[in-house]
Design a protein around this motif. Sequence first.
Motif, PDB file in Angstrom:
ATOM      1  N   UNK A  42       0.998  -1.149  -0.566  1.00 17.98           N
ATOM      2  CA  UNK A  42       0.051   0.172  -0.088  1.00 17.98           C
ATOM      3  C   UNK A  42       0.833   1.071   0.405  1.00 17.98           C
ATOM      4  N   UNK A  43       2.173   1.101   0.823  1.00 17.59           N
ATOM      5  CA  UNK A  43       2.844   2.282   1.336  1.00 17.59           C
ATOM      6  C   UNK A  43       3.418   2.661  -0.201  1.00 17.59           C
ATOM      7  N   UNK A  44       3.759   2.087  -0.667  1.00 23.11           N
ATOM      8  CA  UNK A  44       5.051   1.527  -1.867  1.00 23.11           C
ATOM      9  C   UNK A  44       4.007   2.509  -3.317  1.00 23.11           C
ATOM     10  N   UNK A  45       2.584   2.315  -3.459  1.00 19.17           N
ATOM     11  CA  UNK A  45       2.318   2.145  -4.429  1.00 19.17           C
ATOM     12  C   UNK A  45       2.014   4.360  -4.832  1.00 19.17           C
ATOM     13  N   UNK A  46       2.108   3.830  -5.935  1.00 23.75           N
ATOM     14  CA  UNK A  46       1.861   5.365  -6.262  1.00 23.75           C
ATOM     15  C   UNK A  46       0.816   6.229  -6.435  1.00 23.75           C
ATOM     16  N   UNK A  47       0.911   7.389  -5.938  1.00 28.33           N
ATOM     17  CA  UNK A  47      -0.439   8.403  -5.692  1.00 28.33           C
ATOM     18  C   UNK A  47      -1.137   7.658  -7.202  1.00 28.33           C
ATOM     19  N   UNK A  48      -0.987   8.022  -8.146  1.00 23.26           N
ATOM     20  CA  UNK A  48      -1.862   7.861  -8.856  1.00 23.26           C
ATOM     21  C   UNK A  48      -2.754   6.640  -9.154  1.00 23.26           C
ATOM     22  N   UNK A  49      -2.453   5.344  -8.127  1.00 23.25           N
ATOM     23  CA  UNK A  49      -3.037   4.628  -8.186  1.00 23.25           C
ATOM     24  C   UNK A  49      -3.672   4.269  -7.279  1.00 23.25           C
ATOM     25  N   UNK A  50      -3.282   5.125  -5.554  1.00 21.02           N
ATOM     26  CA  UNK A  50      -3.736   4.740  -4.511  1.00 21.02           C
ATOM     27  C   UNK A  50      -3.890   5.907  -4.016  1.00 21.02           C
ATOM     28  N   UNK A  51      -5.183   6.496  -4.111  1.00 23.15           N
ATOM     29  CA  UNK A  51      -5.815   7.422  -3.732  1.00 23.15           C
ATOM     30  C   UNK A  51      -6.986   6.953  -2.939  1.00 23.15           C
ATOM     31  N   UNK A  52      -7.923   8.636  -1.659  1.00 23.64           N
ATOM     32  CA  UNK A  52      -8.450   7.997  -0.990  1.00 23.64           C
ATOM     33  C   UNK A  52      -9.646   6.705  -1.495  1.00 23.64           C
ATOM     34  N   UNK A  53     -10.144   7.049  -2.446  1.00 20.66           N
ATOM     35  CA  UNK A  53     -11.445   6.074  -3.037  1.00 20.66           C
ATOM     36  C   UNK A  53     -10.780   4.604  -3.335  1.00 20.66           C
ATOM     37  N   UNK A  54      -9.830   4.783  -3.735  1.00 20.70           N
ATOM     38  CA  UNK A  54      -8.982   3.501  -4.268  1.00 20.70           C
ATOM     39  C   UNK A  54      -8.327   2.862  -2.332  1.00 20.70           C
ATOM     40  N   UNK A  55      -8.227   3.452  -1.123  1.00 27.55           N
ATOM     41  CA  UNK A  55      -7.439   3.243  -0.506  1.00 27.55           C
ATOM     42  C   UNK A  55      -8.243   2.436   0.112  1.00 27.55           C
ATOM     43  N   UNK A  56      -9.298   2.867   0.340  1.00 22.76           N
ATOM     44  CA  UNK A  56     -11.169   2.650   0.863  1.00 22.76           C
ATOM     45  C   UNK A  56     -11.439   1.374   0.499  1.00 22.76           C
ATOM     46  N   UNK A  57     -11.287   0.642  -1.075  1.00 20.71           N
ATOM     47  CA  UNK A  57     -11.080   0.155  -1.796  1.00 20.71           C
ATOM     48  C   UNK A  57     -10.585  -1.716  -1.574  1.00 20.71           C
ATOM     49  N   UNK A  58      -9.080  -0.988  -1.189  1.00 21.10           N
ATOM     50  CA  UNK A  58      -8.309  -1.834  -0.710  1.00 21.10           C
ATOM     51  C   UNK A  58      -9.202  -2.373   0.558  1.00 21.10           C
ATOM     52  N   UNK A  59      -9.305  -1.254   1.220  1.00 21.87           N
ATOM     53  CA  UNK A  59      -9.574  -1.956   2.464  1.00 21.87           C
ATOM     54  C   UNK A  59     -10.446  -2.556   2.936  1.00 21.87           C
ATOM     55  N   UNK A  60     -11.624  -3.243   2.308  1.00 23.50           N
ATOM     56  CA  UNK A  60     -12.577  -3.459   2.089  1.00 23.50           C
ATOM     57  C   UNK A  60     -11.834  -4.539   1.305  1.00 23.50           C
ATOM     58  N   UNK A  61     -11.785  -4.701  -0.036  1.00 21.98           N
ATOM     59  CA  UNK A  61     -11.052  -6.317  -0.269  1.00 21.98           C
ATOM     60  C   UNK A  61      -9.991  -7.114   1.039  1.00 21.98           C
ATOM     61  N   UNK A  62      -9.661  -6.111   1.791  1.00 18.14           N
ATOM     62  CA  UNK A  62      -8.287  -7.512   2.199  1.00 18.14           C
ATOM     63  C   UNK A  62      -9.118  -7.280   3.493  1.00 18.14           C
ATOM     64  N   UNK A  63      -9.757  -6.382   3.942  1.00 14.24           N
ATOM     65  CA  UNK A  63     -10.100  -6.858   5.327  1.00 14.24           C
ATOM     66  C   UNK A  63     -11.420  -7.363   5.482  1.00 14.24           C
ATOM     67  N   UNK A  64     -12.538  -7.458   4.426  1.00 10.66           N
ATOM     68  CA  UNK A  64     -14.106  -7.942   5.116  1.00 10.66           C
ATOM     69  C   UNK A  64     -14.291  -9.341   5.277  1.00 10.66           C
ATOM     70  N   UNK A  65     -13.273  -9.965   4.093  1.00 12.63           N
ATOM     71  CA  UNK A  65     -13.449 -11.762   4.362  1.00 12.63           C
ATOM     72  C   UNK A  65     -13.157 -11.667   5.511  1.00 12.63           C
ATOM     73  N   UNK A  66     -11.947 -11.511   6.116  1.00 13.58           N
ATOM     74  CA  UNK A  66     -11.948 -11.165   7.333  1.00 13.58           C
ATOM     75  C   UNK A  66     -12.966 -11.432   8.501  1.00 13.58           C
ATOM     76  N   UNK A  67     -13.548 -11.391   8.106  1.00  8.78           N
ATOM     77  CA  UNK A  67     -15.080 -10.378   8.855  1.00  8.78           C
ATOM     78  C   UNK A  67     -15.138  -9.209   9.758  1.00  8.78           C
TER      79      UNK A  67
END
Length: 478
Positions: A169-194
Amino acid sequence: MQLKINSNIDNALEVYIIDNNFDVEKIKPSLKKVLEEINYFESDNFKIFYYINESEKIYLVNLGDTKKLLLNDIRHLGFKIAKDLKSKNYSNININYFEVEYFESNIFIPALIEGFLQSNYSFDTYKTKKDTKLDFNINIKLPNNAELNERFLSEVENIVDGINITRELVNTPSIDLYPETLAQKAKEILEPLGIKVTVYNKKEIEDMNMHAFLAVSKGSAKEPKFIKLEYTPVKDKNSELIALVGKGLTYDSGGYAIKKPEGMATMMGDMAGSATVIGTMYALAKNNIQQNVVGLIAACENMISGNAYKNGDIISSMKGTTIEVKNTDAEGRLTLADALYYAATKTEANTIVDLATLTGACVVALGEITTGIVTNNDNVYNKIQEASEKSGEYVWKLPSFKETRDMLKSKIADITNSTGPYGGAITAGLFLEEFVEGKNWAHMDIAGPAYITKPYSYIPYGATGIPVKTLYNFVKDF
């Protein structure tokens, strides 16, 4: 990586880990003379001997004088062995471990395996030719009196996965990681774990009166997001809740206090605090740690436009406290102010820890490898410090006095966001304390260790994943 205990992998490289007191005849009597000739056992440091003939392959590692070793040395050893074996194209390994002085097997082996796991990370997402990675198949052979539960190994794997999530997440440049995509990543990573992930949009942030957070976001075309992560495995209503608050600046130009180009190039990493929270909560959930945690991230960009906030502005906050903006590049504390106040007043958390790449002043004071801490509670600090020792990550408590707090006073507002060149890491932390409403709190300034330009030990260039391990152990042992 496939891990087994006291099994066997056929046609594998036999790795032996010993110390100076070991009788090498237990491995192969004919080796003893060879090793004596090269003074193999006269070293205080790691010494590796690689022996191969038609019928066998032996990789001998002497730890030397083990009383001089720290746990991080063992992690580094695993890292070095893994790198060496990759260069020799070995992926099937039997690790033969004999009891060594000063280390119990259920501490030594997980640290060694962590080093192996740490060796396999590289940020090659944007390379057309990917870095070489080797999926080790490892069996660990233990002496009869050694104890090691497979749970220890799976725990280490999950923690390192959390570290690598943070790094990615930290290494990904901001052209691809911005508030909306960070939120999406959080969902993708954490929601499957409950873990429940709630994402608040700009209108909802406005409705919560998060004026300081919104002020920082105004210069960007990217909409801010307030992200709430809830991990609640303990259903007892009286159970303790810990809040982890991560700085979420997905890019920081400095605003109208614009940074120099060389300082701006790595500012996609200014959301390392939020990435640390996500990686830590992943590891906690994967390992089923029985502690309720809420993670909070105020995600935005600090950019320049006709709408951007300016040096000299006076802004409000969710708390209602007014803030004189002397420096638009002191923006992280403004976003954290609202997130911390939310944690203190809108959740049931009595203990709050915030993670932030907050100040260059902390790097000047403590260097690249140490996290600076400002706290209002010595018990919280002591628990973080104990967790850091277990994790092999470094922390240091910064002092604070009434006179230091007085530096935050403003002549035209309730408080100022910048106090000048002296004690900047401390006054930034004390600024945040204004918004925790007396809750037990610690601020971790990770500006140095979260992203480094010179690799050391088993820590890679770029995003390090520090302090995921410390935070994980802090919560686990809370």
